[in-house]
Design a protein around this motif. Sequence first.
Motif, PDB file in Angstrom:
ATOM      1  N   HIS A  76      58.505  58.814  18.755  1.00 16.14           N
ATOM      2  CA  HIS A  76      58.049  57.693  19.586  1.00 16.14           C
ATOM      3  C   HIS A  76      56.694  58.025  20.230  1.00 16.14           C
ATOM      4  O   HIS A  76      55.799  57.167  20.308  1.00 16.14           O
ATOM      5  N   ALA A  77      56.555  59.293  20.663  1.00 14.34           N
ATOM      6  CA  ALA A  77      55.293  59.706  21.319  1.00 14.34           C
ATOM      7  C   ALA A  77      54.101  59.577  20.364  1.00 14.34           C
ATOM      8  O   ALA A  77      52.989  59.265  20.802  1.00 14.34           O
ATOM      9  N   LYS A  78      54.330  59.815  19.063  1.00 14.43           N
ATOM     10  CA  LYS A  78      53.213  59.666  18.107  1.00 14.43           C
ATOM     11  C   LYS A  78      52.632  58.257  18.175  1.00 14.43           C
ATOM     12  O   LYS A  78      51.417  58.061  18.147  1.00 14.43           O
ATOM     13  N   VAL A  79      53.518  57.266  18.250  1.00 14.01           N
ATOM     14  CA  VAL A  79      53.047  55.875  18.271  1.00 14.01           C
ATOM     15  C   VAL A  79      52.345  55.590  19.598  1.00 14.01           C
ATOM     16  O   VAL A  79      51.287  54.947  19.642  1.00 14.01           O
ATOM     17  N   VAL A  80      52.927  56.102  20.697  1.00 16.12           N
ATOM     18  CA  VAL A  80      52.304  55.910  22.020  1.00 16.12           C
ATOM     19  C   VAL A  80      50.904  56.544  22.033  1.00 16.12           C
ATOM     20  O   VAL A  80      49.938  55.929  22.506  1.00 16.12           O
ATOM     21  N   ILE A  81      50.789  57.759  21.496  1.00 10.90           N
ATOM     22  CA  ILE A  81      49.489  58.452  21.483  1.00 10.90           C
ATOM     23  C   ILE A  81      48.454  57.623  20.715  1.00 10.90           C
ATOM     24  O   ILE A  81      47.316  57.448  21.159  1.00 10.90           O
ATOM     25  N   GLU A  82      48.861  57.093  19.581  1.00  7.28           N
ATOM     26  CA  GLU A  82      47.879  56.338  18.779  1.00  7.28           C
ATOM     27  C   GLU A  82      47.459  55.043  19.473  1.00  7.28           C
ATOM     28  O   GLU A  82      46.309  54.614  19.343  1.00  7.28           O
ATOM     29  N   ILE A  83      48.368  54.446  20.246  1.00  8.42           N
ATOM     30  CA  ILE A  83      47.955  53.250  21.009  1.00  8.42           C
ATOM     31  C   ILE A  83      46.978  53.674  22.122  1.00  8.42           C
ATOM     32  O   ILE A  83      45.950  53.025  22.338  1.00  8.42           O
ATOM     33  N   ALA A  84      47.284  54.787  22.793  1.00 12.67           N
ATOM     34  CA  ALA A  84      46.371  55.271  23.853  1.00 12.67           C
ATOM     35  C   ALA A  84      44.988  55.578  23.267  1.00 12.67           C
ATOM     36  O   ALA A  84      43.957  55.235  23.871  1.00 12.67           O
ATOM     37  N   GLU A  85      44.959  56.179  22.081  1.00  9.87           N
ATOM     38  CA  GLU A  85      43.662  56.467  21.431  1.00  9.87           C
ATOM     39  C   GLU A  85      42.905  55.174  21.132  1.00  9.87           C
ATOM     40  O   GLU A  85      41.710  55.057  21.391  1.00  9.87           O
ATOM     41  N   GLU A  86      43.642  54.216  20.591  1.00 11.18           N
ATOM     42  CA  GLU A  86      43.055  52.915  20.241  1.00 11.18           C
ATOM     43  C   GLU A  86      42.420  52.248  21.466  1.00 11.18           C
ATOM     44  O   GLU A  86      41.408  51.564  21.374  1.00 11.18           O
ATOM     45  N   LEU A  87      43.055  52.489  22.640  1.00 13.41           N
ATOM     46  CA  LEU A  87      42.572  51.871  23.887  1.00 13.41           C
ATOM     47  C   LEU A  87      41.552  52.755  24.605  1.00 13.41           C
ATOM     48  O   LEU A  87      41.214  52.494  25.765  1.00 13.41           O
ATOM     49  N   ASP A  88      41.112  53.842  23.930  1.00 16.39           N
ATOM     50  CA  ASP A  88      40.075  54.744  24.481  1.00 16.39           C
ATOM     51  C   ASP A  88      40.514  55.528  25.711  1.00 16.39           C
ATOM     52  O   ASP A  88      39.696  55.838  26.581  1.00 16.39           O
ATOM     53  N   TYR A  89      41.803  55.811  25.824  1.00 18.17           N
ATOM     54  CA  TYR A  89      42.234  56.727  26.883  1.00 18.17           C
ATOM     55  C   TYR A  89      41.852  58.147  26.505  1.00 18.17           C
ATOM     56  O   TYR A  89      41.864  58.510  25.314  1.00 18.17           O
ATOM     57  N   LYS A  90      41.570  58.964  27.527  1.00 21.17           N
ATOM     58  CA  LYS A  90      41.369  60.400  27.305  1.00 21.17           C
ATOM     59  C   LYS A  90      42.721  61.063  27.564  1.00 21.17           C
ATOM     60  O   LYS A  90      43.244  60.992  28.685  1.00 21.17           O
ATOM     61  N   ILE A  91      43.293  61.658  26.506  1.00 21.61           N
ATOM     62  CA  ILE A  91      44.597  62.297  26.655  1.00 21.61           C
ATOM     63  C   ILE A  91      44.375  63.706  27.193  1.00 21.61           C
ATOM     64  O   ILE A  91      43.830  64.576  26.511  1.00 21.61           O
ATOM     65  N   ASN A  92      44.733  63.916  28.473  1.00 16.52           N
ATOM     66  CA  ASN A  92      44.510  65.228  29.110  1.00 16.52           C
ATOM     67  C   ASN A  92      45.487  66.253  28.564  1.00 16.52           C
ATOM     68  O   ASN A  92      45.088  67.265  28.025  1.00 16.52           O
TER      69      ASN A  92
END
Length: 205
Positions: free
Chosen positions: A14-30
């Motif tokens: 599930h986290a893989k999908v969440v991460i890819e949405i965050a990337e798509e939205l230009d979040y910086k994953i700390n």
Amino acid sequence: MEIKNINILGAGGHAKVVIEIAEELDYKINEIYDQNPEVSKILDYNVSNNLETLTEKENVFFALGNNFNRKSSSQKYHFANFNLVHPSAIISTRTKIGVGNVIMAGVVINSSVKIGSHCIINTSACIDHDCEIEDFVHISPNVALAGNVKIKEGAQVGIGASVKQNITIGSWSVIGAGAVVINDVPENVVVVGNPAKIIKSVVLK
Ligand SMILES: CC(=O)SCCNC(=O)CCNC(=O)[C@H](O)C(C)(C)COP(=O)(O)OP(=O)(O)OC[C@H]1O[C@@H](n2cnc3c(N)ncnc32)[C@H](O)[C@@H]1OP(=O)(O)O
């Protein structure tokens, strides 16, 4: 441009999908955290198992598929005060929505829907007018909720299930994959089939 920071709890599928949405939205994953010491990587990110340091972090997004684990995490950590919404989701401007929700690709949410916090609205789910979704709910892929359906806290509606209009699904209940729900469902039960029938109680883990 404003830098949007995010910390993620959970490093499973599930986290893989969440991460890819965050990337798509230009979040910086700390940082990404997982309690399982055997998990050290997800996609191309390192994973920390030191959950003690997570209590100091802001904007923690719970990428945990288990509804109860998202609830207990929300009582421990500084959760994100935003939602991750895939750009392809179609959401009525009259939707009221809390925080910490992930809304995945292809979701449609029609007029006057209320959504609480820390919910998963999974791929291609359709939530029709006037539905009310409480906190920590998971609406699985390809679920169809007709108008004015109420889903109480922590319930999971399984993949491909359909729920008739004006139905209430009780807190922490589980609707099996492909079920057709035509009667109200009490709390803490598992229902399956067409028409959906109770097969057992839910044991919270
Ligand atoms: C991106 C993602 O992956 S999001 C996640 C999407 N996943 C889902 O939506 C899964 C939803 N979960 C299910 O459908 C599960 O099968 C559950 C929760 C309904 C039941 O799971 P369990 O508690 O493990 O029950 P179990 O597998 O032992 O099944 C119990 C009985 O119900 C039957 N059964 C289980 N699921 C279903 C179903 N969806 N429809 C019809 N019958 C079912 C089983 O055949 C079994 O019948 P039997 O006693 O006659 O042999």
